[in-house]
Design an enzyme around this catalytic site. Sequence first.
Site, PDB file in Angstrom:
ATOM      1  N   HIS A 191       0.723  -1.304   0.002  1.00 37.57           N
ATOM      2  CA  HIS A 191       0.346   0.517  -0.433  1.00 37.57           C
ATOM      3  C   HIS A 191       1.132   1.224   0.044  1.00 37.57           C
ATOM      4  O   HIS A 191       1.020   1.950   1.033  1.00 37.57           O
ATOM      5  CB  HIS A 191      -0.905  -0.210   0.744  1.00 37.57           C
ATOM      6  CG  HIS A 191      -2.177  -1.194   1.425  1.00 37.57           C
ATOM      7  ND1 HIS A 191      -2.200  -1.612   2.496  1.00 37.57           N
ATOM      8  CD2 HIS A 191      -2.088  -2.288   0.079  1.00 37.57           C
ATOM      9  CE1 HIS A 191      -2.551  -2.389   2.775  1.00 37.57           C
ATOM     10  NE2 HIS A 191      -2.662  -2.812   0.704  1.00 37.57           N
ATOM     11  N   ILE A 192       1.211   1.678  -1.453  1.00 36.01           N
ATOM     12  CA  ILE A 192       2.801   2.534  -1.465  1.00 36.01           C
ATOM     13  C   ILE A 192       1.753   3.854  -0.906  1.00 36.01           C
ATOM     14  O   ILE A 192       0.878   4.549  -1.806  1.00 36.01           O
ATOM     15  CB  ILE A 192       2.721   2.740  -2.859  1.00 36.01           C
ATOM     16  CG1 ILE A 192       3.876   1.667  -2.642  1.00 36.01           C
ATOM     17  CG2 ILE A 192       4.093   3.616  -3.219  1.00 36.01           C
ATOM     18  CD1 ILE A 192       3.719   1.286  -4.566  1.00 36.01           C
TER      19      ILE A 192
END
Lengths: 544, 181
Positions: free
Chosen positions: A478-479
């Site tokens: 989950h950047i």
Amino acid sequence: MVTKTSADVVIVGTGVVGVVIAEQMLDAGHSVLMIEAGPRVSRAEVVENWRNSPLGVKGDTSVAYPSRPWAPHPMGGEKPEDAYLQFSGPDAYDQTFIRYAGGSTWHWAGTSWRLTPEDMRINSLYGVGRDWAFDYETLEPYYVRTEHKLGICGPADRTQQWPQTGTRSAPYPMPALPFSPGEVKFTEVVKTLGYNNIPVAQARNSGMPYDGRPACCGNNNCVPVCPVAAKYDAETALHRLEKKGATLLVDSVVYKVETSAQNKIEAVHFYDQHKQSHRISGKLFVLACNGLENPKLLLMSTDDRNPNGIANSSDQVGRNMMDHPARSFTVTTKEPFWSGIGPVVNSGIMETSQGSFRSEHAGAYFRYNNFARNRFVTFAALKKGLVGKALDEEIRRMTACTADIVAAHEILADPNNRLTLSDKKDWLGLPKPSIHYDVGDYVRKCWEVYSQPIGKQIAEAMGATDIKISPKFNNSKHIMGGTIMGKDASNSVVDVDCRAHDHENLFIPGGGAMAAGACGNSTITMVALALKAGDAMVDQMRGA
Amino acid sequence: MTRQSNDPNGKLVMSRRGMLLSGATLLAGTLAASLCPTISLAAVDTGAQSRFMQLSSLLINHQLNPDVGARIAETATGEYKNFAGMLDAIIAIAEQKQAKTVEDFFGDIPEGELRDFAHWVIFAWYSGCSSEKRNAKVFTYEEALTFKTTSDILTIPSYGISGPNLWTRPNLPLSAPMPTF
């Protein structure tokens, strides 16, 4: 009008953020040109790639999406020195994303937890991290639009929805997906401990077709690809966008953002797969090419007016990289849970992410992974040397009686968690991203005093005869961070509409803008920000 | 060779009894063919593959797909120098024991090369691969036997055995019967 070299709106990236903005702009009557670094492939090709991969690497999503030489993305099994992502610091920012038309929603789980009002005021309430530049009530209408745009199913019962605080102004467009037997059992178990395992809001068609896509039939393969497109992914929207007039360029790697004398964005430049350079001009520009590629592109695009890179007068581009550091508990139980019936993630305990303890340490979200266990247990069963009936029974027992519980943690925005340009170059001669990363004491303390004890408590309540805990924090892919949002241009990259402080016609929406990411998966918030940015862009084109 | 009614893909699946019976015939045919100077290498390979299927049916108490077996045999031929000799040796042990199931003779296979090879054959059929590694050869996905052991309750990921929202059901106890395959 749109041509192959110019459009009203130029969008770099064809993932979910770029796609929803493209449709907004097309519907408002503006020409749109989208530029994708990687290839465009069929769903059948992706499914076959995955089915034809060895059982031992089926957990590596990249096997379904081999990267092209000109558009590298993280591939499993690479030597560190050869890998696309270069790391430094105590923890590896070892992300998975793909540079394909349709982007990384190809392989997301579809999990769509909203942030809570408290998540967005973490500094005001708990004295840690950064507050968002606006409150939950401002974001809430965009969450609703996202839920309807992507087709997110969820419970109608308010007590089963997330978040419990704040407004919910409209119901989900589809009911929650039913729980599998294992999820029912897990829910009952954690209830005895006082925890509520609630249906996850998820971008998966529940009991009905939606948006031209079929209903989920429980193929249990949401990651790395839904074989029938019952799960939303941005690829499913590309044909519709083209029918509305969008131009899509693939295998085209944007490597430079060009500014005018007024420091507006004038054009972007890309290499094709033959290393020929091309220039695309436009009126508004959107960088929607992933939370790592966006800052990389900005940092690469230096000029006299922007010596530290585009949109980087604050020196915040590439800083504040976030994720949801995760630890897993692989539990062996006496009685069967039978993970693997239905979608791969279908429920979660979110309430453990909230509380006044957040002044001291992070919160955590617990989920029961609902992947079929065969590929996790087959080799271990075979190594026992069993044959015949005993082997069959052992595989069946281990498939039924093992489960993964994952604790995903909240990390704080930290400017030292930073993406810079590596001196190592990719196939095109462009610098690889280098990321310094430390999950930090806020997360580590949570693990020590809060999430690990809860995880063990849950495992024991499940009837665990064995618990294996992952030895380090894994990335949740989950950047977030990298082009952080704020009202103050001196310490943030974009404003409340994800418009670059430094360039009035440049928008950088998505996870990069998130000032705090809490514990829930980030895509729904990324899309909500994209829709908000799209509204601002429509107004800007109108001259409002 | 008979078409099995429970073959989901409609492919030819050799029954265990048919395999054991046909093995001797095929072996005889192979030996005869090997005496013919005009026989092609492919025909010799076919014989080895049939012999391999005979061995597989002795090591695994289930119906096996010859197409998958041919792929496993091809890899085994390359990776085990004494492939043919080991086939013969293990089959001979089983025949000496008049084995009907793997349990009847597996313990008689001597430790070492032969036992390791027997385990590898079982590994290949159950996992559908030559090894755990990234560079493993893939013989099959959907017909890997691991999935057959749970086919009454779990889908093979990416395939479906359910319908829209139709996966609510009671939890199956471990005492439930093993699927027949």
